[in-house]
Scaffold this motif. Structure first.
Motif, PDB file in Angstrom:
ATOM      1  N   PRO A 157       0.787  -1.233   0.000  1.00  0.00           N
ATOM      2  CA  PRO A 157       0.000   0.000   0.000  1.00  0.00           C
ATOM      3  C   PRO A 157       0.818   1.281   0.000  1.00  0.00           C
ATOM      4  CG  PRO A 157      -0.174  -1.143   2.117  1.00  0.00           C
ATOM      5  CD  PRO A 157       0.486  -2.082   1.169  1.00  0.00           C
ATOM      6  N   ARG A 158       2.093   1.222   0.346  1.00  0.00           N
ATOM      7  CA  ARG A 158       2.936   2.417   0.368  1.00  0.00           C
ATOM      8  C   ARG A 158       3.928   2.456  -0.806  1.00  0.00           C
ATOM      9  NH1 ARG A 158       4.008   4.771   6.231  1.00  0.00           N
ATOM     10  NH2 ARG A 158       3.565   6.620   4.942  1.00  0.00           N
ATOM     11  N   ALA A 165       9.626   8.918  -3.270  1.00  0.00           N
ATOM     12  CA  ALA A 165      10.666   9.384  -2.341  1.00  0.00           C
ATOM     13  C   ALA A 165      12.060   8.897  -2.707  1.00  0.00           C
ATOM     14  CB  ALA A 165      10.318   8.916  -0.927  1.00  0.00           C
ATOM     15  N   THR A 166      12.192   8.130  -3.781  1.00  0.00           N
ATOM     16  CA  THR A 166      13.487   7.550  -4.142  1.00  0.00           C
ATOM     17  C   THR A 166      14.349   8.564  -4.883  1.00  0.00           C
ATOM     18  OG1 THR A 166      12.511   5.340  -4.291  1.00  0.00           O
ATOM     19  CG2 THR A 166      14.634   5.681  -5.385  1.00  0.00           C
ATOM     20  N   PRO A 167      15.475   8.979  -4.315  1.00  0.00           N
ATOM     21  CA  PRO A 167      16.344   9.963  -4.978  1.00  0.00           C
ATOM     22  C   PRO A 167      16.854   9.428  -6.320  1.00  0.00           C
ATOM     23  CG  PRO A 167      16.957   9.685  -2.668  1.00  0.00           C
ATOM     24  CD  PRO A 167      15.988   8.587  -2.993  1.00  0.00           C
ATOM     25  N   GLY A 168      16.856  10.293  -7.308  1.00  0.00           N
ATOM     26  CA  GLY A 168      17.385   9.925  -8.612  1.00  0.00           C
ATOM     27  C   GLY A 168      16.381   9.310  -9.547  1.00  0.00           C
ATOM     28  N   TRP A 223      18.238  -0.931  -6.692  1.00  0.00           N
ATOM     29  CA  TRP A 223      17.845  -1.759  -5.546  1.00  0.00           C
ATOM     30  C   TRP A 223      18.209  -1.065  -4.231  1.00  0.00           C
ATOM     31  CZ3 TRP A 223      15.451  -6.432  -4.416  1.00  0.00           C
ATOM     32  CH2 TRP A 223      15.730  -7.004  -3.170  1.00  0.00           C
ATOM     33  N   ARG A 224      19.438  -0.576  -4.157  1.00  0.00           N
ATOM     34  CA  ARG A 224      19.893   0.083  -2.928  1.00  0.00           C
ATOM     35  C   ARG A 224      19.095   1.356  -2.653  1.00  0.00           C
ATOM     36  NH1 ARG A 224      26.503  -0.427  -3.686  1.00  0.00           N
ATOM     37  NH2 ARG A 224      26.648  -2.690  -3.265  1.00  0.00           N
ATOM     38  N   ALA A 225      18.799   2.122  -3.699  1.00  0.00           N
ATOM     39  CA  ALA A 225      18.062   3.374  -3.520  1.00  0.00           C
ATOM     40  C   ALA A 225      16.634   3.108  -3.048  1.00  0.00           C
ATOM     41  CB  ALA A 225      18.054   4.163  -4.827  1.00  0.00           C
ATOM     42  N   LEU A 226      15.990   2.110  -3.614  1.00  0.00           N
ATOM     43  CA  LEU A 226      14.628   1.771  -3.203  1.00  0.00           C
ATOM     44  C   LEU A 226      14.601   1.267  -1.769  1.00  0.00           C
ATOM     45  CD1 LEU A 226      13.445  -0.039  -6.458  1.00  0.00           C
ATOM     46  CD2 LEU A 226      12.536   2.124  -5.588  1.00  0.00           C
ATOM     47  N   LEU A 227      15.571   0.439  -1.417  1.00  0.00           N
ATOM     48  CA  LEU A 227      15.632  -0.110  -0.065  1.00  0.00           C
ATOM     49  C   LEU A 227      15.845   1.006   0.955  1.00  0.00           C
ATOM     50  CD1 LEU A 227      15.424  -3.007   1.049  1.00  0.00           C
ATOM     51  CD2 LEU A 227      17.928  -3.089   1.063  1.00  0.00           C
ATOM     52  N   ALA A 228      16.729   1.956   0.630  1.00  0.00           N
ATOM     53  CA  ALA A 228      17.004   3.059   1.552  1.00  0.00           C
ATOM     54  C   ALA A 228      15.811   3.998   1.666  1.00  0.00           C
ATOM     55  CB  ALA A 228      18.237   3.830   1.082  1.00  0.00           C
ATOM     56  N   GLU A 231      12.793   2.462   3.711  1.00  0.00           N
ATOM     57  CA  GLU A 231      12.932   2.112   5.121  1.00  0.00           C
ATOM     58  C   GLU A 231      11.983   2.918   6.007  1.00  0.00           C
ATOM     59  OE1 GLU A 231      16.430   1.638   8.557  1.00  0.00           O
ATOM     60  OE2 GLU A 231      16.900   2.514   6.592  1.00  0.00           O
ATOM     61  N   ALA A 232      11.851   4.186   5.720  1.00  0.00           N
ATOM     62  CA  ALA A 232      10.984   5.042   6.529  1.00  0.00           C
ATOM     63  C   ALA A 232       9.511   4.699   6.373  1.00  0.00           C
ATOM     64  CB  ALA A 232      11.209   6.506   6.149  1.00  0.00           C
ATOM     65  N   PHE A 233       9.178   3.977   5.310  1.00  0.00           N
ATOM     66  CA  PHE A 233       7.784   3.608   5.047  1.00  0.00           C
ATOM     67  C   PHE A 233       7.467   2.178   5.466  1.00  0.00           C
ATOM     68  CE2 PHE A 233       8.958   6.925   2.053  1.00  0.00           C
ATOM     69  CZ  PHE A 233       7.893   7.807   2.151  1.00  0.00           C
ATOM     70  N   GLY A 234       8.458   1.475   6.026  1.00  0.00           N
ATOM     71  CA  GLY A 234       8.243   0.099   6.455  1.00  0.00           C
ATOM     72  C   GLY A 234       8.554  -0.948   5.421  1.00  0.00           C
ATOM     73  N   LEU A 235       9.217  -0.568   4.325  1.00  0.00           N
ATOM     74  CA  LEU A 235       9.566  -1.532   3.284  1.00  0.00           C
ATOM     75  C   LEU A 235      10.641  -2.494   3.776  1.00  0.00           C
ATOM     76  CD1 LEU A 235      10.054  -1.144  -0.458  1.00  0.00           C
ATOM     77  CD2 LEU A 235      12.090  -1.719   0.871  1.00  0.00           C
ATOM     78  N   VAL A 236      10.505  -3.768   3.414  1.00  0.00           N
ATOM     79  CA  VAL A 236      11.530  -4.773   3.698  1.00  0.00           C
ATOM     80  C   VAL A 236      11.792  -5.576   2.434  1.00  0.00           C
ATOM     81  CG1 VAL A 236      10.795  -4.961   6.107  1.00  0.00           C
ATOM     82  CG2 VAL A 236       9.897  -6.574   4.415  1.00  0.00           C
TER      83      VAL A 236
END
Length: 387
Positions: A157-158, A165-168, A223-228, A231-236
Motif C-alpha cells: 500500500p505504500r 521518495a526515491t532519490p534519482g 535496488w539500494r536506492a529503493l531499499l534506503a 525504510e521510513a515507510f516500512g519496506l523490507v
C-alpha cells in the motif's frame, strides 16, 4: 545449497545484495534466488501493511519487434494485441495446438512496433522457442533480453510513496499510471540518467510497481536506492516464500501448480483471456495456435473446475493432496495450499469435479491420511481494501 545445485544455477544481477542482507538462497527455475531474508511471516505482513521489495530478475524478458509484431502476437498467443494502445499491458497465455497452456504471460506494448513479453522463469526456453518458431514469414524479430535485464518490484500500500521518495528516480505521471499499464522513466547513476520502464501490474494482491532496468548499469544502484528510501515507510526485502503466500491469498495462478500442459485456460477459470472472436483483415476468424481446440472447449462442459478452499480445521492442504467429499469419495486435487497469514486460516486452490465446485460445498482434503474438512469459496481469498 549443494555444490551440484549451485553449479546448476545462475546468480541474479542482485546476488551480492541478497548475500549481504543475509538471504537464504535456493535454486529456482535455474537461478539462485532469495527464499527469505528473515521471517516469511514478517515479509508477507510487510507487503500487506507497508511494502516489500522483490527481485524478479529471473523472469524472462522477450522483445517482439517489427511492423508485424502485433499481428504476430495475435496469431501466436490467445489474446488480442494489434489494437492494444501503446503503454498498456495485458495478461495472456501461450498455448499449444491442444489448447493446453505452455505459459501465462504479460505482454506490454511499448511502441508501434515494440512489444515486451514477460514469461515465467521456468518456461523461458519453451516460450522463446515457441515464439521463434511461430514467426514464419512475418516482419518480426524475437529478441531475448533476459540476461541483460534486472527486474525489481515494490509491492504494498505504500509503494507509490516509496517510488516518489526515491532519490534519482525521475518519472512523470506515476500516480496516474493505470493498472496494467507502463511508462518510461529515468534513474540517475553517477550523474547519468539511465532508462527505467515502470509497470503497474503486480502479483501480490496489493498495489505496486515493477521496474525493468539494465542489469549491469542500473540494477544494484536502483535496488539500494529503493531499499534506503523505503525504510521510513516500512519496506523490507521479500523473498520467494512471501511472494508465494501473497499470490495464493490473491488467488493468482502459478505455472506448475494451477497451470501446466494438462490444463486449458477454461479449466483454470481464465477463459476470458482467450479471444475467439479475433478476425483477420478480411473479417474472417483469425486462426491462432490452439484456436480449434479452445473453441471446442469453450462450447463444452468442463471436466474440472478450479476453486478456492478454506480449511475448517488448522491443518493446511498442500499441492498434490487429494480432495474428497466428506465421506471420502475422490473429487479432485490441491494445486496450491498453505496457512494464510492475513486471514488466519488454511487456504488452498484445487481442481475438482463440477458437481463439487459450488460455493459453500463441504469437502475434505486428505492431509497425510486424515480427512480435514474444507469448504468451497470464491477466488480470490483476499482483496485489498479500497483506496
Amino acid at each position: 545449497m549443494s555444490e551440484d545445485a549451485a553449479a546448476a544455477t545462475r546468480p541474479s544481477p542482485l546476488h551480492d545484495e541478497h548475500v549481504a542482507l543475509g538471504a537464504t538462497l535456493v535454486p529456482f527455475a535455474g537461478w539462485s534466488m532469495p527464499l527469505r531474508y528473515g521471517s516469511d511471516l514478517a515479509e508477507h505482513t510487510a507487503v500487506r501493511s507497508a511494502a516489500g521489495l522483490f527481485d524478479l530478475s529471473h523472469m524472462a524478458e522477450i522483445w517482439v519487434l517489427g511492423p508485424d509484431a502485433g499481428a504476430f502476437l495475435d496469431r501466436a498467443l490467445v489474446g488480442s494485441f494489434a489494437g492494444m494502445a501503446v503503454g498498456r499491458a495485458r495478461y495472456t497465455m501461450i498455448c499449444v495446438e491442444s489448447g493446453a497452456v505452455l505459459d501465462d504471460l504479460i505482454v506490454y506494448r511499448l511502441g508501434d512496433e515494440q512489444y515486451l513479453v514477460v514469461a515465467n522463469a521456468a518456461n523461458h526456453d519453451p516460450v522463446l522457442a515457441a515464439l521463434t518458431e511461430r514467426v514464419g514469414d512475418l516482419g518480426v524479430s524475437v529478441e531475448d533480453r533476459t540476461d541483460t535485464t534486472a527486474l525489481v518490484a515494490v509491492q504494498g500500500p505504500r509503494a507509490l510513496e516509496i517510488l516518489q521518495a526515491t532519490p534519482g528516480l525521475v518519472v512523470d505521471g506515476l500516480p496516474d499510471l493505470r493498472y496494467y499499464a507502463a511508462l518510461e522513466a529515468t534513474f540517475e547513476v553517477d550523474g547519468e540518467p539511465l532508462p527505467v520502464l515502470i509497470a503497474r501490474t503486480g502479483y501480490t494482491g496489493e498495489d505496486g510497481f515493477e521496474l525493468f532496468v539494465d542489469a549491469a548499469a542500473t540494477g544494484v544502484p536502483l535496488w539500494r536506492a529503493l531499499l534506503a528510501a523505503g525504510e521510513a515507510f516500512g519496506l523490507v526485502p521479500a523473498g520467494l516464500a512471501a511472494r508465494d503466500s501473497l499470490r495464493l491469498e490473491a488467488g493468482m495462478p502459478l505455472y506448475g501448480h494451477e497451470l501446466d500442459l494438462t490444463v486449458t485456460p477454461y479449466a483454470a477459470g481464465l477463459g476470458r483471456v482467450v479471444k475467439l472472436d479475433k478476425t483477420d483483415a478480411d473479417g474472417a476468424p483469425l486462426e491462432f495456435v490452439g484456436r480449434t481446440a479452445l473453441y471446442a472447449r469453450a462450447h463444452s462442459a468442463p471436466a474440472r473446475v478450479l476453486v478456492g478452499l478454506v480449511g475448517d480445521s488448522r491443518r493446511a492442504a498442500r499441492q498434490g493432496y487429494d480432495v474428497t467429499t466428506r465421506s471420502g469419495t475422490h473429487v479432485g486435487h490441491v494445486t496450491s495450499g498453505a496457512p494464510s497469514p492475513t486471514l488466519g486460516v488454511p487456504i488452498a486452490m484445487a481442481y475438482v469435479t463440477p458437481e463439487a465446485s459450488a460455493e459453500g460445498t463441504e469437502l475434505a482434503v486428505d492431509v497425510r491420511g486424515r480427512l480435514e474438512p474444507v469448504h468451497v469459496v470464491p477466488l480470490p481469498f483476499y482483496r485489498r481494501p479500497s483506496a
